[in-house]
Design a protein around this motif. Structure first.
Motif, short mmCIF file in Angstrom:
data_model
loop_
_atom_site.label_atom_id
_atom_site.label_comp_id
_atom_site.label_asym_id
_atom_site.label_seq_id
_atom_site.Cartn_x
_atom_site.Cartn_y
_atom_site.Cartn_z
N ILE A 8 0.84 -1.20 0.00
CA ILE A 8 0.00 0.00 0.00
C ILE A 8 0.87 1.25 0.00
O ILE A 8 0.60 2.21 -0.73
CB ILE A 8 -0.98 -0.05 1.19
CG1 ILE A 8 -1.90 -1.27 1.03
CG2 ILE A 8 -1.81 1.24 1.27
CD1 ILE A 8 -2.72 -1.64 2.23
N LEU A 9 1.95 1.23 0.78
CA LEU A 9 2.85 2.39 0.80
C LEU A 9 3.47 2.61 -0.57
O LEU A 9 3.60 3.75 -1.03
CB LEU A 9 3.95 2.18 1.86
CG LEU A 9 3.48 2.23 3.32
CD1 LEU A 9 4.60 1.81 4.27
CD2 LEU A 9 2.97 3.62 3.69
N LEU A 10 3.84 1.51 -1.25
CA LEU A 10 4.44 1.65 -2.58
C LEU A 10 3.41 2.14 -3.60
O LEU A 10 3.72 2.96 -4.46
CB LEU A 10 5.06 0.32 -3.03
CG LEU A 10 6.27 -0.16 -2.20
CD1 LEU A 10 6.76 -1.52 -2.68
CD2 LEU A 10 7.42 0.86 -2.24
N LEU A 11 2.18 1.67 -3.47
CA LEU A 11 1.12 2.14 -4.36
C LEU A 11 0.89 3.64 -4.16
O LEU A 11 0.78 4.40 -5.14
CB LEU A 11 -0.18 1.36 -4.07
CG LEU A 11 -1.41 1.80 -4.88
CD1 LEU A 11 -1.20 1.60 -6.38
CD2 LEU A 11 -2.67 1.04 -4.43
N LEU A 12 0.85 4.08 -2.90
CA LEU A 12 0.64 5.51 -2.62
C LEU A 12 1.73 6.37 -3.26
O LEU A 12 1.46 7.45 -3.78
CB LEU A 12 0.59 5.76 -1.10
CG LEU A 12 -0.71 5.32 -0.42
CD1 LEU A 12 -0.55 5.36 1.11
CD2 LEU A 12 -1.88 6.21 -0.85
N ALA A 19 -7.33 -3.14 -7.59
CA ALA A 19 -6.55 -4.22 -8.23
C ALA A 19 -5.86 -3.73 -9.50
O ALA A 19 -4.69 -4.05 -9.75
CB ALA A 19 -7.46 -5.41 -8.53
N ASN A 20 -6.56 -2.92 -10.30
CA ASN A 20 -5.96 -2.42 -11.54
C ASN A 20 -4.73 -1.55 -11.31
O ASN A 20 -3.67 -1.85 -11.85
CB ASN A 20 -6.99 -1.69 -12.40
CG ASN A 20 -7.66 -2.66 -13.36
OD1 ASN A 20 -7.10 -3.73 -13.63
ND2 ASN A 20 -8.83 -2.29 -13.83
N PRO A 21 -4.88 -0.45 -10.50
CA PRO A 21 -3.68 0.36 -10.24
C PRO A 21 -2.54 -0.48 -9.65
O PRO A 21 -1.37 -0.27 -10.02
CB PRO A 21 -4.16 1.40 -9.23
CG PRO A 21 -5.64 1.45 -9.36
CD PRO A 21 -6.09 0.15 -9.92
N ILE A 22 -2.87 -1.42 -8.79
CA ILE A 22 -1.82 -2.26 -8.18
C ILE A 22 -1.05 -2.99 -9.28
O ILE A 22 0.18 -3.02 -9.28
CB ILE A 22 -2.44 -3.27 -7.17
CG1 ILE A 22 -2.88 -2.52 -5.90
CG2 ILE A 22 -1.46 -4.39 -6.83
CD1 ILE A 22 -3.74 -3.33 -4.95
#
Lengths: 336, 336
Positions: free
Chosen positions: A251-255, A281-284
């Protein structure tokens, strides 16, 4: 170049085969100990220990103290393994109260089957019995290591509680908390296994470094599985971190990758408990988060394994490497 | 013959005067320890230890290890006292969660001020730090005694949970539970105090017997105060045992005396949580329950004191007797 499906994976059962007789001895020993508990608590302690789980911490103890010449389980290592397993089970019992969890290993938690009173007190009993077993060693070494590790595990869990729904969590905070809450018991399992088996101090230190980084890697894997894994493969409810407002590594890396507006949306959803794994799921996938997290995972595995490289000739080397392969294998099962 | 009001009572402050410098040293030491905790937990640990309470267990440690020739607090005894106080505080923190208590020492419990997560984990931290301090002694004696005692305390509390609202509780059950949940920490405080101070094994045993019976007496006093005491004198909410369905000694003795119909009414009220101390105040007085309970209290005090009689020449004798007088004095304040 092999595609992911053609990568050769070792047979998972073979990796953990050598430890099996030791785990049998451990479970026999734990059973005997519980039978000697006060009659008021025997039933609950049995209930709590009836599912053995993966017993990774005992496996670390046995593998760190491995001696090729000795095939029968070493009673001293069995005792250390029992101590670590009891501490781990105590933390699970208390965690299940905190999370309001009703199911573990497909059956009701102690909390659900009896009540929170019993669960708090039984956790305390498992802790204190672990320390009682530690005091059966001739020196205070095991007591000191286990009591200090337990304090650090709980400090990590308190730290995590206060990171809950807080978008101010940094990567440094994340690593500090998992170092305390997960890596500490892995570390002390390896340290005590090697020490009790009589290995020299430099190897004991190396085994501790191995355990610590393996523990960090294991928590990273667990956090990745929560956000991208398949429940059938992992065997527990997933997607709880996003929804629960827990700022884990993926989550931190996604942010970090998201555009300002999207980042704000995700933070707000996590703070209000509305974030949903399916939606993100898509952005991830698009931002390649699983690959980034796997890199972080393999960095830790590399640190763990390299600590042991000077000790190739030591019997624990091969065993600990096979456990590290086992954990790498589990990570390979996560496909996105 | 003197009336109750003319009975000479020793000055309560004088009884516990000698221990004061030792308690000051203890609280300084505890403060230093908390400052060395992980930053994640320091604030909560401080919150939890900010009210010192009566510190009866530390007092037992200091008095059992008393040496007239040495006036400065003995650092070894300070450490043992800190260990026992931390274990006791941990049980209070966990008890407050179980009872849903919101107030202790006139301010919010940890549970109330923060949350149950923090309270469960902080209790675990206080426990594990106590054992860490125990492992700072050169031998495993303190670790073993403290971990075993902790297990027994928790077993007693689980036993009590399952006696809740159960009219099948016998006097034997009652005594077994208070022996575990209260007397055990009193016993081990005296045992370790005497042992660490270097007193001979027979005195260590006698001190342990003293502590155990003093602990049973103390719990009997507490149970009597709950049913007949005045809140202003005792300093906490009373009348909770009858209403909470807890079959304590005064209630068990009252049940023995009541006519069949009345007994059935009381049992039914207790099972449904409707029993009320005011309603039963008359039968309690008419059947002379307080006097009967006081007899049971003084039986235990007599057992405690007689264990020490062969050791009149030992410095701890006078101190421990003064603590026993202090507890007798508290009982005298209960008028019905």
């Amino acid at each position: 170049m092999p595609t992911p499906d053609t990568i050769h994976l070792p047979d998972i059962k073979d990796l953990l085969k050598p430890v099996q007789p030791h785990l049998v001895a451990l479970n026999f020993y734990l059973n005997e100990e519980v039978n000697a508990f006060e009659p008021e608590v025997r039933e609950f302690a049995r209930y709590c220990l009836r599912h053995t789980g993966k017993q990774l911490r005992p496996t670390l103890v046995f593998y760190s103290g491995w001696q090729d010449a000795i095939s029968a389980p070493n009673p001293q290592l069995v005792r250390v393994a029992a101590i670590l397993e009891l501490v781990h089970q105590a933390t699970l019992v208390h965690d299940d109260i905190l999370d309001g969890a009703s199911i573990r290993h497909n059956s009701p938690t102690l909390n659900e089957e009896y009540n929170a009173h019993t669960a708090v007190l039984l956790g305390d009993i498992l802790f204190s019995h672990a320390l009682k077993l530690a005091s059966d060693f001739p020196t205070v070494t095991v007591c000191r290591a286990v009591s200090q590790a337990t304090r650090r595990v709980c400090a990590g869990e308190i730290g995590q509680t206060f990171q809950h729904r807080s978008p101010k969590v940094s990567l440094v905070d994340y690593y500090r908390i998992i170092d305390l809450k997960t890596a500490e018991l892995f570390r002390v399992s390896c340290e005590l296994g090697a020490e009790i088996a009589g290995y020299p101090a430099d190897f004991v230190k190396a085994a501790a470094v191995f355990g610590r980084h393996l523990g960090i890697a294991y928590q990273i894997f667990d956090d990745l599985a929560d956000i991208t894994g398949k429940e059938a493969t992992i065997g527990k409810t997933l997607g709880t971190d996003l929804q629960g407002g827990k700022f884990t590594l993926p989550i931190l890396l996604l942010l970090e990758k998201l555009e300002v507006m999207q980042r704000q949306t995700l933070v707000e959803e996590m703070q209000s408990g509305r974030a949903n794994t399916a939606k993100w799921a898509n952005p991830i996938r698009e931002y390649g988060i699983p690959a980034l997290v796997k890199n972080a995972f393999f960095d830790e595995i590399a640190k763990a394994e390299s600590a042991l490289l000077p000790y190739r000739e030591f019997p624990p080397f091969k065993q600990l490497m096979s456990l590290s392969s086992f954990i790498k294998y589990q990570t390979e099962t996560i496909r996105v």
